[in-house]
Design a protein around this motif. Structure first.
Motif, PDB file in Angstrom:
ATOM      1  N   ASP A  49     -59.835 -33.519 -50.903  1.00 64.07           N
ATOM      2  CA  ASP A  49     -59.230 -33.050 -52.774  1.00 64.07           C
ATOM      3  C   ASP A  49     -59.051 -31.533 -52.340  1.00 64.07           C
ATOM      4  O   ASP A  49     -58.413 -30.654 -53.547  1.00 64.07           O
ATOM      5  CB  ASP A  49     -59.343 -33.707 -53.679  1.00 64.07           C
ATOM      6  N   LYS A  50     -60.130 -31.128 -51.267  1.00 65.71           N
ATOM      7  CA  LYS A  50     -60.130 -29.354 -51.772  1.00 65.71           C
ATOM      8  C   LYS A  50     -60.038 -28.538 -50.345  1.00 65.71           C
ATOM      9  O   LYS A  50     -59.227 -29.499 -49.411  1.00 65.71           O
ATOM     10  CB  LYS A  50     -62.061 -29.521 -51.151  1.00 65.71           C
ATOM     11  N   CYS A  51     -60.075 -27.472 -50.629  1.00 62.41           N
ATOM     12  CA  CYS A  51     -58.752 -26.527 -49.608  1.00 62.41           C
ATOM     13  C   CYS A  51     -58.996 -27.107 -48.270  1.00 62.41           C
ATOM     14  O   CYS A  51     -59.941 -27.334 -47.575  1.00 62.41           O
ATOM     15  CB  CYS A  51     -59.822 -25.094 -49.690  1.00 62.41           C
ATOM     16  N   ILE A  64     -71.540 -29.530 -62.396  1.00 62.74           N
ATOM     17  CA  ILE A  64     -69.050 -30.557 -62.483  1.00 62.74           C
ATOM     18  C   ILE A  64     -68.003 -29.867 -62.034  1.00 62.74           C
ATOM     19  O   ILE A  64     -68.485 -28.568 -60.969  1.00 62.74           O
ATOM     20  CB  ILE A  64     -69.394 -29.600 -64.030  1.00 62.74           C
ATOM     21  N   CYS A  65     -68.160 -30.329 -61.039  1.00 59.97           N
ATOM     22  CA  CYS A  65     -66.445 -30.093 -60.097  1.00 59.97           C
ATOM     23  C   CYS A  65     -65.468 -31.055 -59.943  1.00 59.97           C
ATOM     24  O   CYS A  65     -65.131 -32.240 -60.705  1.00 59.97           O
ATOM     25  CB  CYS A  65     -67.325 -30.470 -58.562  1.00 59.97           C
ATOM     26  N   ILE A  66     -64.073 -30.145 -60.303  1.00 53.88           N
ATOM     27  CA  ILE A  66     -62.987 -31.141 -59.964  1.00 53.88           C
ATOM     28  C   ILE A  66     -63.293 -31.886 -58.490  1.00 53.88           C
ATOM     29  O   ILE A  66     -61.984 -32.398 -59.186  1.00 53.88           O
ATOM     30  CB  ILE A  66     -62.124 -30.155 -60.156  1.00 53.88           C
ATOM     31  N   TYR A  67     -63.863 -31.692 -57.460  1.00 52.73           N
ATOM     32  CA  TYR A  67     -62.994 -32.501 -56.635  1.00 52.73           C
ATOM     33  C   TYR A  67     -63.996 -33.679 -56.247  1.00 52.73           C
ATOM     34  O   TYR A  67     -64.551 -33.787 -57.223  1.00 52.73           O
ATOM     35  CB  TYR A  67     -63.559 -31.322 -55.370  1.00 52.73           C
ATOM     36  N   THR A  68     -63.588 -34.319 -54.900  1.00 59.42           N
ATOM     37  CA  THR A  68     -64.514 -35.569 -55.439  1.00 59.42           C
ATOM     38  C   THR A  68     -64.983 -36.038 -53.679  1.00 59.42           C
ATOM     39  O   THR A  68     -64.615 -37.225 -53.330  1.00 59.42           O
ATOM     40  CB  THR A  68     -62.908 -36.758 -55.795  1.00 59.42           C
ATOM     41  N   CYS A  69     -64.891 -35.149 -53.442  1.00 56.50           N
ATOM     42  CA  CYS A  69     -66.038 -35.667 -51.242  1.00 56.50           C
ATOM     43  C   CYS A  69     -66.674 -36.450 -51.763  1.00 56.50           C
ATOM     44  O   CYS A  69     -67.846 -36.762 -52.610  1.00 56.50           O
ATOM     45  CB  CYS A  69     -66.384 -33.842 -51.338  1.00 56.50           C
ATOM     46  N   ASN A  70     -66.239 -37.495 -50.540  1.00 56.37           N
ATOM     47  CA  ASN A  70     -66.938 -38.656 -50.888  1.00 56.37           C
ATOM     48  C   ASN A  70     -68.633 -38.571 -50.681  1.00 56.37           C
ATOM     49  O   ASN A  70     -69.238 -39.783 -50.600  1.00 56.37           O
ATOM     50  CB  ASN A  70     -66.414 -38.837 -49.994  1.00 56.37           C
ATOM     51  N   PHE A  71     -68.548 -37.806 -49.630  1.00 58.78           N
ATOM     52  CA  PHE A  71     -70.397 -37.369 -49.046  1.00 58.78           C
ATOM     53  C   PHE A  71     -70.859 -36.806 -50.075  1.00 58.78           C
ATOM     54  O   PHE A  71     -72.595 -36.731 -49.412  1.00 58.78           O
ATOM     55  CB  PHE A  71     -70.616 -36.900 -47.590  1.00 58.78           C
ATOM     56  N   CYS A  72     -70.804 -36.276 -51.291  1.00 59.37           N
ATOM     57  CA  CYS A  72     -71.647 -35.391 -52.162  1.00 59.37           C
ATOM     58  C   CYS A  72     -71.884 -36.670 -53.247  1.00 59.37           C
ATOM     59  O   CYS A  72     -71.485 -37.135 -54.257  1.00 59.37           O
ATOM     60  CB  CYS A  72     -70.519 -34.882 -52.730  1.00 59.37           C
ATOM     61  N   SER A  73     -73.274 -36.270 -53.543  1.00 64.22           N
ATOM     62  CA  SER A  73     -74.476 -36.711 -53.938  1.00 64.22           C
ATOM     63  C   SER A  73     -74.161 -35.893 -55.253  1.00 64.22           C
ATOM     64  O   SER A  73     -75.540 -36.914 -56.252  1.00 64.22           O
ATOM     65  CB  SER A  73     -75.521 -37.209 -53.527  1.00 64.22           C
ATOM     66  N   TYR A  74     -73.455 -34.826 -55.619  1.00 67.40           N
ATOM     67  CA  TYR A  74     -74.068 -33.711 -56.535  1.00 67.40           C
ATOM     68  C   TYR A  74     -73.529 -33.942 -57.992  1.00 67.40           C
ATOM     69  O   TYR A  74     -73.832 -33.614 -58.789  1.00 67.40           O
ATOM     70  CB  TYR A  74     -74.085 -32.873 -55.630  1.00 67.40           C
ATOM     71  N   SER A  75     -72.088 -33.891 -57.389  1.00 70.45           N
ATOM     72  CA  SER A  75     -71.338 -33.453 -58.256  1.00 70.45           C
ATOM     73  C   SER A  75     -70.836 -34.477 -59.239  1.00 70.45           C
ATOM     74  O   SER A  75     -71.238 -35.545 -58.989  1.00 70.45           O
ATOM     75  CB  SER A  75     -69.820 -33.190 -57.976  1.00 70.45           C
ATOM     76  N   ARG A  76     -70.328 -34.072 -60.337  1.00 73.91           N
ATOM     77  CA  ARG A  76     -70.117 -34.490 -61.549  1.00 73.91           C
ATOM     78  C   ARG A  76     -68.882 -34.510 -62.228  1.00 73.91           C
ATOM     79  O   ARG A  76     -68.363 -33.230 -62.050  1.00 73.91           O
ATOM     80  CB  ARG A  76     -70.796 -34.521 -62.489  1.00 73.91           C
TER      81      ARG A  76
HETATM   82 FE1  SF4 Z   1     -67.236 -30.468 -55.476  1.00 71.59          FE
HETATM   83 FE2  SF4 Z   1     -68.638 -29.041 -53.474  1.00 71.59          FE
HETATM   84 FE3  SF4 Z   1     -69.341 -31.767 -54.131  1.00 71.59          FE
HETATM   85 FE4  SF4 Z   1     -67.205 -31.524 -53.045  1.00 71.59          FE
HETATM   86  S1  SF4 Z   1     -68.673 -31.378 -51.946  1.00 71.59           S
HETATM   87  S2  SF4 Z   1     -67.843 -32.400 -54.887  1.00 71.59           S
HETATM   88  S3  SF4 Z   1     -66.982 -29.268 -53.697  1.00 71.59           S
HETATM   89  S4  SF4 Z   1     -70.021 -29.862 -55.184  1.00 71.59           S
END
Ligand code: SF4
Ligand code: V47
Length: 391
Positions: free
Chosen positions: A205-207, A78-90
């Motif tokens: 949106d991340k650091c 579970i992640c508050i961010y929305t990185c466009n390359f990330c296939s993993y977070s929800r």
């Molecule tokens: Fe979240 Fe990391 Fe995925 Fe970014 S790369 S959406 S910070 S889990």
């Protein structure tokens, strides 16, 4: 072997003047400039890059190829961010597909390695809005109470930034709390690409890069070592990679806290950048070699084999890489969900050792900070039978 290759490069009349001059610098252990780094990316022959990168690699580490025995804990996706390359977070609202482990569940994972020869736990995951600094300090304390000699490598700068902010602590205060709880080092994730424009397009949106670098600098000043990554092979250009490495090289001049540079190849399955093609293997090798040549003050260059596949990992050892990660029971999902080469990234220590020996290198088990634990050239694996060896 590498000196002979070098003299051929320097004396060969077919080699352009500027490449001879770069070869001379490398031969004399002098630093190359950003313009020279860019030239290497854009114009250098791959064979030439291999000679230079391998020379540096062998000067630093001889024939040694390092690996360590670790296991992963991913507290949540579970992640508050929305990185466009990330296939993993929800996002929190997509909970069906997400997981959140309790401390007890994570301790069960730790206990499942009791009696097994692992030296490190790597803890990294999404940025969950409710898993806070106290939660993780407590988790680390429990891990250390159970197994004091297990090295805890935990949390990317992105996770740390959010944890400290939520706790209303400065980076230094937050980092000291984690260190007192038993955190030993920081992994290299979240660096992505430091260029603000590209970063804003791929992970808006991340650091920020400055915040990422400040966290690692603070860690180094407190005696906490770390790694550093780059996410390459998407919309960035070569000059962005050079600028990324320039910022790392400058910080490393100040702190000497980075152990390893880890290029991570962008994989495009099931994410918001699926339209961006992946780069080919020759590009991966070019990137390893230029990284080794440019980054003269970071001692190790790591290939993460589940991402690039076993064959490319073997090849990378001739292009500057001296460390292979992803040893055993690698349960991390961040890559498999992005379409990584190895969908079941599990390799026994014996298989990894074979992989290294097949290409004529010497397999060395290390701890997290690269102390040599064992030379596996003639290791007798039968002595581990029944001792709870993994896989
Ligand atoms: Fe979240 Fe990391 Fe995925 Fe970014 S790369 S959406 S910070 S889990
Ligand atoms: O920061 C996410 C990357 C990183 C994708 O320090 C992707 O020893 C490619 O940093 N394609 C996290 N990469 C993992 C990480 C790491 C891994 C192994 C060892 C160490 C270490 C650190 O994974 C993220 C991001 O750059 N990532 N999605 C993707 N689609």
């Amino acid at each position: 072997m590498s000196s002979k290759g070098f003299l051929e490069v320097i004396n060969n009349s077919n080699v352009d003047k500027e490449f001879k001059s770069i070869a001379e610098k490398v031969y004399n252990s002098e630093r190359i400039t950003n313009a020279e780094g860019l030239l290497l990316y854009e114009k250098a022959d791959l064979g030439y890059l291999a000679v230079l990168a391998n020379h540096i690699r062998e000067k630093l580490h001889g024939n040694k190829t390092f690996f360590n025995r670790n296991f992963h804990i991913e507290p949540t996706n579970i992640c508050i961010y929305t990185c466009n390359f990330c296939s993993y977070s929800r996002l929190l609202k997509e909970k069906e597909d997400g997981w959140e482990l309790t401390k007890e569940q994570m301790m069960e994972t730790v206990r499942s390695y009791d009696g097994k020869p692992v030296t490190e736990v790597h803890i990294v995951g999404g940025v969950h809005p409710k898993m806070n600094l106290d939660f993780f300090c407590d988790l680390i304390q429990q891990i250390k109470a159970h197994r004091p000699d297990l090295h805890v490598k935990a949390f990317t700068a992105v996770e740390l930034y959010y944890m400290f902010k939520k706790a209303h602590l400065s980076v230094e205060e937050g980092m000291k709390k984690l260190k007192e709880s038993g955190m030993d080092s920081i992994p290299g994730g979240g660096a992505e690409i430091f260029d603000a424009e590209i970063r804003n397009q791929i992970c808006p949106d991340k650091c920020s890069s400055d915040e990422w670098l400040e966290i690692h600098k603070t860690a180094h000043l407190l005696g906490i070592p770390s790694n550093v990554t780059i996410l390459y092979g998407h919309i960035e250009k070569y000059h962005h990679r050079i600028e990324h490495m320039d910022r790392i090289r400058s910080l490393q001049d100040e702190t000497k806290g980075f152990n390893t540079y880890i290029p991570l190849k962008f994989r495009n399955m099931d994410n918001d950048m699926s339209n961006v093609p992946e780069v080919n293997t020759l590009e991966d090798l070019r990137n390893y070699a230029v990284s080794r040549i440019y980054m003269d003050n970071v001692p190790h260059l790591k290939a993460y084999w589940p991402m690039i596949g076993r064959s490319t990992a073997q090849l990378s050892l001739a292009y500057g890489v001296d460390d292979l990660d992803g040893t055993i029971n690698d349960s991390t999902k961040i890559y498999t969900m992005a379409g990584a080469e190895e969908q079941t990234p599990s390799l026994s220590t014996k298989q990894l050792v074979e992989l290294i020996k097949q290409v004529g290198r010497t397999p060395i088990e290390r701890d997290t900070v690269y102390n040599v634990l064992e030379d596996y050239s003639d290791y007798d694996f039968s002595k581990e039978e029944g001792a709870g060896i993994l896989n």
